[in-house]
Every structure is written in structure tokens, then in C-alpha cells.
Motif scaffolding. Structure first.
Motif, PDB file in Angstrom:
ATOM      1  N   SER A 174       0.818  -1.217   0.000  1.00  0.00           N
ATOM      2  CA  SER A 174       0.000   0.000   0.000  1.00  0.00           C
ATOM      3  C   SER A 174       0.849   1.263   0.000  1.00  0.00           C
ATOM      4  O   SER A 174       0.360   2.339  -0.361  1.00  0.00           O
ATOM      5  CB  SER A 174      -0.935   0.001   1.215  1.00  0.00           C
ATOM      6  OG  SER A 174      -1.824  -1.098   1.178  1.00  0.00           O
ATOM      7  N   MET A 175       2.117   1.138   0.408  1.00  0.00           N
ATOM      8  CA  MET A 175       2.992   2.310   0.392  1.00  0.00           C
ATOM      9  C   MET A 175       3.317   2.751  -1.026  1.00  0.00           C
ATOM     10  O   MET A 175       3.860   3.843  -1.228  1.00  0.00           O
ATOM     11  CB  MET A 175       4.284   2.021   1.170  1.00  0.00           C
ATOM     12  CG  MET A 175       4.066   1.842   2.667  1.00  0.00           C
ATOM     13  SD  MET A 175       5.610   1.784   3.613  1.00  0.00           S
ATOM     14  CE  MET A 175       6.337   0.266   2.957  1.00  0.00           C
ATOM     15  N   GLY A 176       2.991   1.908  -1.994  1.00  0.00           N
ATOM     16  CA  GLY A 176       3.204   2.317  -3.375  1.00  0.00           C
ATOM     17  C   GLY A 176       2.400   3.537  -3.756  1.00  0.00           C
ATOM     18  O   GLY A 176       2.820   4.336  -4.603  1.00  0.00           O
ATOM     19  N   LEU A 177       1.237   3.707  -3.119  1.00  0.00           N
ATOM     20  CA  LEU A 177       0.391   4.860  -3.435  1.00  0.00           C
ATOM     21  C   LEU A 177       1.047   6.180  -3.041  1.00  0.00           C
ATOM     22  O   LEU A 177       1.220   7.063  -3.896  1.00  0.00           O
ATOM     23  CB  LEU A 177      -0.970   4.702  -2.769  1.00  0.00           C
ATOM     24  CG  LEU A 177      -1.928   5.893  -2.892  1.00  0.00           C
ATOM     25  CD1 LEU A 177      -2.185   6.219  -4.355  1.00  0.00           C
ATOM     26  CD2 LEU A 177      -3.247   5.596  -2.175  1.00  0.00           C
ATOM     27  N   PRO A 178       1.425   6.393  -1.766  1.00  0.00           N
ATOM     28  CA  PRO A 178       2.058   7.681  -1.434  1.00  0.00           C
ATOM     29  C   PRO A 178       3.401   7.880  -2.115  1.00  0.00           C
ATOM     30  O   PRO A 178       3.763   9.023  -2.429  1.00  0.00           O
ATOM     31  CB  PRO A 178       2.201   7.618   0.095  1.00  0.00           C
ATOM     32  CG  PRO A 178       2.197   6.162   0.422  1.00  0.00           C
ATOM     33  CD  PRO A 178       1.258   5.537  -0.571  1.00  0.00           C
ATOM     34  N   LEU A 179       4.131   6.797  -2.376  1.00  0.00           N
ATOM     35  CA  LEU A 179       5.416   6.951  -3.050  1.00  0.00           C
ATOM     36  C   LEU A 179       5.225   7.432  -4.490  1.00  0.00           C
ATOM     37  O   LEU A 179       5.968   8.303  -4.961  1.00  0.00           O
ATOM     38  CB  LEU A 179       6.179   5.621  -3.037  1.00  0.00           C
ATOM     39  CG  LEU A 179       6.800   5.212  -1.695  1.00  0.00           C
ATOM     40  CD1 LEU A 179       7.379   3.803  -1.783  1.00  0.00           C
ATOM     41  CD2 LEU A 179       7.883   6.200  -1.274  1.00  0.00           C
ATOM     42  N   THR A 180       4.235   6.877  -5.179  1.00  0.00           N
ATOM     43  CA  THR A 180       4.002   7.302  -6.559  1.00  0.00           C
ATOM     44  C   THR A 180       3.393   8.701  -6.619  1.00  0.00           C
ATOM     45  O   THR A 180       3.708   9.476  -7.519  1.00  0.00           O
ATOM     46  CB  THR A 180       3.099   6.299  -7.282  1.00  0.00           C
ATOM     47  OG1 THR A 180       1.895   6.091  -6.525  1.00  0.00           O
ATOM     48  CG2 THR A 180       3.809   4.964  -7.452  1.00  0.00           C
ATOM     49  N   LEU A 181       2.518   9.025  -5.663  1.00  0.00           N
ATOM     50  CA  LEU A 181       1.992  10.389  -5.610  1.00  0.00           C
ATOM     51  C   LEU A 181       3.112  11.381  -5.315  1.00  0.00           C
ATOM     52  O   LEU A 181       3.162  12.473  -5.899  1.00  0.00           O
ATOM     53  CB  LEU A 181       0.909  10.501  -4.540  1.00  0.00           C
ATOM     54  CG  LEU A 181      -0.485   9.989  -4.883  1.00  0.00           C
ATOM     55  CD1 LEU A 181      -1.421  10.181  -3.694  1.00  0.00           C
ATOM     56  CD2 LEU A 181      -1.052  10.690  -6.107  1.00  0.00           C
ATOM     57  N   GLY A 182       3.993  11.010  -4.386  1.00  0.00           N
ATOM     58  CA  GLY A 182       5.116  11.886  -4.053  1.00  0.00           C
ATOM     59  C   GLY A 182       6.031  12.098  -5.237  1.00  0.00           C
ATOM     60  O   GLY A 182       6.569  13.199  -5.435  1.00  0.00           O
ATOM     61  N   LEU A 183       6.219  11.061  -6.047  1.00  0.00           N
ATOM     62  CA  LEU A 183       7.065  11.204  -7.230  1.00  0.00           C
ATOM     63  C   LEU A 183       6.463  12.190  -8.218  1.00  0.00           C
ATOM     64  O   LEU A 183       7.171  13.038  -8.786  1.00  0.00           O
ATOM     65  CB  LEU A 183       7.236   9.827  -7.897  1.00  0.00           C
ATOM     66  CG  LEU A 183       8.114   9.806  -9.149  1.00  0.00           C
ATOM     67  CD1 LEU A 183       9.546  10.179  -8.793  1.00  0.00           C
ATOM     68  CD2 LEU A 183       8.060   8.434  -9.815  1.00  0.00           C
ATOM     69  N   ILE A 184       5.158  12.104  -8.424  1.00  0.00           N
ATOM     70  CA  ILE A 184       4.479  13.063  -9.313  1.00  0.00           C
ATOM     71  C   ILE A 184       4.637  14.481  -8.782  1.00  0.00           C
ATOM     72  O   ILE A 184       4.892  15.427  -9.534  1.00  0.00           O
ATOM     73  CB  ILE A 184       2.997  12.699  -9.445  1.00  0.00           C
ATOM     74  CG1 ILE A 184       2.840  11.371 -10.191  1.00  0.00           C
ATOM     75  CG2 ILE A 184       2.223  13.802 -10.168  1.00  0.00           C
ATOM     76  CD1 ILE A 184       1.428  10.849 -10.224  1.00  0.00           C
ATOM     77  N   TRP A 185       4.503  14.639  -7.471  1.00  0.00           N
ATOM     78  CA  TRP A 185       4.565  15.955  -6.848  1.00  0.00           C
ATOM     79  C   TRP A 185       5.968  16.558  -6.952  1.00  0.00           C
ATOM     80  O   TRP A 185       6.131  17.711  -7.334  1.00  0.00           O
ATOM     81  CB  TRP A 185       4.133  15.824  -5.395  1.00  0.00           C
ATOM     82  CG  TRP A 185       4.081  17.083  -4.600  1.00  0.00           C
ATOM     83  CD1 TRP A 185       4.758  17.362  -3.445  1.00  0.00           C
ATOM     84  CD2 TRP A 185       3.281  18.249  -4.852  1.00  0.00           C
ATOM     85  NE1 TRP A 185       4.437  18.606  -2.965  1.00  0.00           N
ATOM     86  CE2 TRP A 185       3.536  19.182  -3.817  1.00  0.00           C
ATOM     87  CE3 TRP A 185       2.377  18.596  -5.857  1.00  0.00           C
ATOM     88  CZ2 TRP A 185       2.915  20.420  -3.756  1.00  0.00           C
ATOM     89  CZ3 TRP A 185       1.769  19.845  -5.801  1.00  0.00           C
ATOM     90  CH2 TRP A 185       2.035  20.730  -4.761  1.00  0.00           C
ATOM     91  N   ILE A 186       6.980  15.762  -6.629  1.00  0.00           N
ATOM     92  CA  ILE A 186       8.343  16.304  -6.617  1.00  0.00           C
ATOM     93  C   ILE A 186       8.889  16.467  -8.030  1.00  0.00           C
ATOM     94  O   ILE A 186       9.795  17.282  -8.260  1.00  0.00           O
ATOM     95  CB  ILE A 186       9.268  15.401  -5.770  1.00  0.00           C
ATOM     96  CG1 ILE A 186      10.484  16.201  -5.274  1.00  0.00           C
ATOM     97  CG2 ILE A 186       9.708  14.178  -6.539  1.00  0.00           C
ATOM     98  CD1 ILE A 186      11.308  15.492  -4.231  1.00  0.00           C
ATOM     99  N   CYS A 187       8.328  15.715  -8.990  1.00  0.00           N
ATOM    100  CA  CYS A 187       8.730  15.879 -10.399  1.00  0.00           C
ATOM    101  C   CYS A 187       7.894  16.931 -11.104  1.00  0.00           C
ATOM    102  O   CYS A 187       8.017  17.099 -12.328  1.00  0.00           O
ATOM    103  CB  CYS A 187       8.620  14.542 -11.141  1.00  0.00           C
ATOM    104  SG  CYS A 187       9.852  13.323 -10.662  1.00  0.00           S
ATOM    105  N   ARG A 188       7.033  17.608 -10.356  1.00  0.00           N
ATOM    106  CA  ARG A 188       6.250  18.714 -10.880  1.00  0.00           C
ATOM    107  C   ARG A 188       5.367  18.282 -12.046  1.00  0.00           C
ATOM    108  O   ARG A 188       5.287  18.942 -13.070  1.00  0.00           O
ATOM    109  CB  ARG A 188       7.164  19.877 -11.284  1.00  0.00           C
ATOM    110  CG  ARG A 188       8.099  20.294 -10.155  1.00  0.00           C
ATOM    111  CD  ARG A 188       9.141  21.306 -10.539  1.00  0.00           C
ATOM    112  NE  ARG A 188       9.720  21.144 -11.856  1.00  0.00           N
ATOM    113  CZ  ARG A 188      10.654  20.247 -12.153  1.00  0.00           C
ATOM    114  NH1 ARG A 188      11.096  19.412 -11.247  1.00  0.00           N
ATOM    115  NH2 ARG A 188      11.137  20.197 -13.374  1.00  0.00           N
TER     116      ARG A 188
END
Length: 481
Positions: A174-188
Motif C-alpha cells: 500500500s505504500m506504493g500509493l504515497p510513493l508514486t503520488l510523491g514522485l508526481i509531486w516532486i517531479c512537478r
């Protein structure tokens, strides 16, 4: 009598929504917006369909059929819960969404070397565990003593429990969700950054179980997109995009192995279009007859059991599970299943295995009318204060925005399940974000990477813009952490 009560149920919802909109604080970022959507689906639309379309599957499963008085009583309790939650949440969260407080636009977010290194470190620490968990769970959970993930049903409660592993590993995917969202956020929002998120959604669809992660993940992504464009409400294309998502949710609810069977060649691709779970000859509306939106049915059962059948309430003892749940069963083989103290067991009077109480039902089990109102008011105050914090200061902080947009969708699970599930889901959904924040704090406190040869990463054009509202060049520096 039921028809009049259903009309009153709709009117109460409309009245609460109108009052909420009149406060000026309404937006998709408000927890009350999500509760209104939840209430409309499970306590307004559902009873109408149950009454007019004769949805009996859930009654047959539970072994309980409400009479007219019990049906109306359920509507009344759910409406009172709506008013209690709405009053508390609206009052505590009274803050007008304003992207330019005091005439100054929100600062343009930049991600410097510390942010990037901290996120990559977080991913390096947690992604392997999430991937390992996903590989283990790809075959599902087995109840016959075989497979990578083995479970058994507790004979007293009927709840499934892990026997050869622990939830910390089995649910780590389930940690895949925040990690992938965080990647989208930090990659703008770079187009390529969406690929891991799409992979996570595809994995969840293949797995079949945990469909709510798809809904919460996509909702979190949409909230980030709304923030990026400084928009308070869904756009039309967001609503249109939700149609296939809800179709996927319904499909997996009726046939968990749909995608798995198609990929294995055991079923034709046309099975993905059978949302009613049958052979295709049933009514399309029967797709809504299952347990996904049946919290009205579950609440009716709870009101029948407590306290007339049980002769007592739980007196909030179900929350003692907060102290026992974190201990792995591998270290405590005799750990109680569920709450360590059980004043009321719903399975003693029918079949309630794997069903959800909802927040109003959980409150009613605690102490009847008083317990329900206290529960709804308490949760409303908590979520309202969080909303107010976001618009007072949080929306100016790049970490807080990601945290809030990842947490808010979890409220839907809280409304649906009640009890302590928000803590269990929140642990895996927020841990990567909290670890990222903690690592950035440590790196900055220790002065590591202060000399940043990369310089700040420029925010996307439609987030920061080349000029501010005053028409001057936007020379905003780093947003304070």
C-alpha cells in the motif's frame, strides 16, 4: 411512511449542502464535501434503491429484514449523524479557500537538492519492501495453507488473520500509493512521473482486493491537480473520468479475479464489461445491489442488534484495539482478534463477517444516540480543524500540501468503516510522506547538502507563473519549510 421518510432524507441532505455552500468554505478540499458525497451514496441513494428496486442480497446475507419502523429509524439516525458531523466540521473548519490571502499569491514551490535526496532516500528504504509485498500478494491470500501469504478465519469473529506473515509486510504494498503520488509531486507533474502511479493502479486492479486504494489514490491525484491549477472544484473532465473508475470499482466488487482471469486466458475480455457480476442477462442497476454501498443495510442491522438484542453497548471499548493492533501476531500468537474487550459481537445475532459499521454505526454501538452524536462531533471537529490549518498555513508548504491531499481521501474509508481503520490505513498511506518530511528536517538541521550546486528546481509554469498578480516578475525564492 417509508416514501415520506425517503423524501425527508433527501431534503435534509439538500438543506445541509445549501448551508455548507453558504459558509464560503466549501470546496473539494473540505472533509465535509467528502462526507456529503458519502452520505448521498450510502444513506440517500442506497435506501431509495433498496426500497424501489428490492435489493435483498445483503438482507439475505445477514439474515435480517427490517420492518417499516426499523427502515425509517435507520434513515433518522443517519440524518442526525449528518447534521451532527456537518455542524462540527463546518464550524471547526470555517476557513475560506483563498489562493491569494492578503493579496499575495501563494509562493511558487521549488524542490532543492535536500528535498530530492530525502525523497530518493525514502524511496530506497521503503520501495523494496513495497515491491516485495506486492510480489507476495500477487497470488492473493490463501486459506488452505499454501501460497506466499496464508490466512485463516478466526472461529469466533470470522475475521481473516495472517498465519505465516505479518500485516506490516503483507500490507506494505500500500505504500506504493504515497510513493508514486510523491514522485508526481516532486517531479512537478512531468508526464513520465505518472507511469509508476499508473502501474500501482494496474496492480491493484489485477490483485482485485483493496479496490478502495484505487479510489483514494485517484482522488488524491486529482486534489493535487486542483491545487496545481488553483481550482476549488472538480472540472467536467474529472467527473467524466470518474465514470470508468467507478465502473472498475463495481467490476472488481462483483468479480475480484476479473483482470487476473483475462490475463491468464481463463475468461474472455468481454467479462470486463459485465458490471452486474452475472452472465449479462441481469439488470444493469443490479451492479449496485452488492455490499459496496450497503452501509444503510449494515446500519439497519446494527440498530436492530444494539441494544435490544445485545442488552448493552460497547462503551467505546472498540478503540482499545489501538493499543493491541500494532503488536505483530507473530510476536503475540494469542493477540485478540479485533478489540481486546468485546461487549457486543454483531455476529452473535446474524452474519456480519467482513462488513463495515460506518462512522454513525460505530458511534451508535458505543452508546446509542449519545455515542453516535459524540463520535460524529468528535470526528467532525478533528477534520474541521485540519481543514482550517490547511487554509491558514498548510497550503503554503510543499510538504503539507502533499500530506493533506494524501490524507483527505482516507476519510472516505473512515466514514465507511468507522472504528480504528483510519489509523491502520493511514499508517501505510502516510508513512512515506512523513519519513520524507523527517529526512528533510534532519538534513537541513545537520547542514547537510546546504551547498546546493543544482539550485532550486523551478515550479511548473501554471503553478508559479512568470509574473505575480501585481504584474511584476516572480522572483520568489525557496518556500520556507
Amino acid at each position: 411512511m417509508i416514501e415520506m421518510a425517503l423524501i425527508a432524507q433527501v431534503l435534509v441532505l439538500v438543506l445541509v449542502a445549501v448551508v455548507f455552500l453558504s459558509t464560503g468554505s466549501a470546496s473539494m478540499f473540505h472533509p465535509l464535501t467528502l462526507y456529503l458525497i458519502f452520505h448521498a451514496l450510502v444513506f440517500v441513494m442506497r435506501p431509495i434503491l433498496v426500497h424501489t428496486q428490492h435489493f435483498d442480497d445483503v438482507w439475505l446475507f445477514m439474515g435480517f429484514w427490517p420492518d417499516e419502523q426499523q427502515f425509517v429509524m435507520t434513515l433518522v439516525v443517519s440524518s442526525v449523524a449528518l447534521v451532527a458531523f456537518s455542524a462540527a466540521c463546518a464550524w471547526a473548519g470555517l476557513a475560506r479557500p483563498d489562493w491569494t490571502p492578503n493579496g499575495e499569491p501563494a509562493p511558487a514551490f521549488v524542490f532543492d537538492r535536500v528535498d530530492i535526496v530525502a525523497f530518493l532516500t525514502t524511496a530506497a528504504l521503503l520501495a523494496p519492501l513495497a515491491i516485495y509485498s506486492a510480489i507476495q500478494r500477487q497470488g492473493g491470500a490463501s486459506f488452505d495453507g499454501t501460497g506466499d501469504v496464508q490466512m485463516e478465519r478466526d472461529p469466533l469473529t470470522g475475521q481473516p488473520i495472517y498465519t505465516n506473515t505479518t500485516g506490516y509486510i503483507a500490507e506494505a504494498h500500500s505504500m506504493g500509493l504515497p510513493l508514486t503520488l510523491g514522485l508526481i509531486w516532486i517531479c512537478r507533474f512531468h508526464p513520465l512521473s505518472f507511469l509508476p502511479f499508473a502501474g500501482f493502479v494496474a496492480y491493484r486492479a489485477y490483485l482485485g482486493w483493496g479496490r478502495w486504494a484505487i479510489i483514494m489514490g485517484i482522488l488524491g491525484l486529482v486534489l493535487l491537480l486542483l491545487y496545481r491549477t488553483r481550482t476549488r472544484w472538480f472540472r467536467l473532465w474529472h467527473v467524466l473520468a470518474a465514470v470508468p473508475v467507478m465502473g472498475l470499482f463495481t467490476l472488481l466488487g462483483n468479480n475480484r479475479d476479473a483482470f487476473r482471469d483475462v490475463l491468464a486466458g481463463d475468461a474472455p475480455p468481454s467479462v470486463l464489461l459485465r458490471f452486474n457480476g452475472g452472465s449479462g442477462g441481469g439488470r444493469a442497476i443490479d451492479a449496485l445491489a452488492g455490499q459496496d454501498l450497503a452501509n444503510f443495510d449494515f446500519l439497519s442491522y446494527i440498530l436492530w442488534v444494539v441494544p435490544k438484542q445485545s442488552a448493552t453497548y460497547t462503551w467505546f471499548t472498540q478503540y482499545l484495539q489501538l493499543f493491541t493492533e500494532p503488536i505483530p501476531r507473530l510476536l503475540w500468537p494469542g493477540k485478540p482478534v479485533g478489540a481486546p474487550v468485546k461487549w457486543v459481537d454483531l455476529n452473535d445475532y446474524g452474519v456480519f463477517y467482513n462488513l463495515t459499521t460506518s462512522l454513525p454505526g460505530d458511534g451508535w454501538m458505543s452508546a446509542g444516540w449519545i455515542g453516535m452524536i459524540v463520535t460524529m462531533v468528535a470526528v467532525g471537529l478533528i477534520l474541521g480543524r485540519l481543514h482550517r490549518w490547511f487554509w491558514v498555513s498548510g497550503f503554503r508548504n510543499r510538504y503539507a500540501v502533499l500530506f493533506y491531499c494524501a490524507f483527505l481521501p482516507l476519510c472516505l474509508q473512515w466514514f465507511r468503516d468507522g472504528n480504528i481503520t483510519i489509523v491502520k490505513f493511514g499508517f501505510f498511506s502516510l508513512l512515506p510522506i512523513l519519513l520524507w518530511i523527517g529526512l528533510t528536517r534532519v538534513l537541513r538541521a545537520w547542514g547537510i547538502l546546504d551547498d546546493d550546486p543544482l539550485g532550486p528546481v523551478v515550479a511548473p509554469p501554471n503553478l508559479a507563473g512568470r509574473h505575480n498578480l501585481a504584474g511584476q516578475p516572480n522572483l520568489a525564492g525557496r518556500e520556507p519549510s
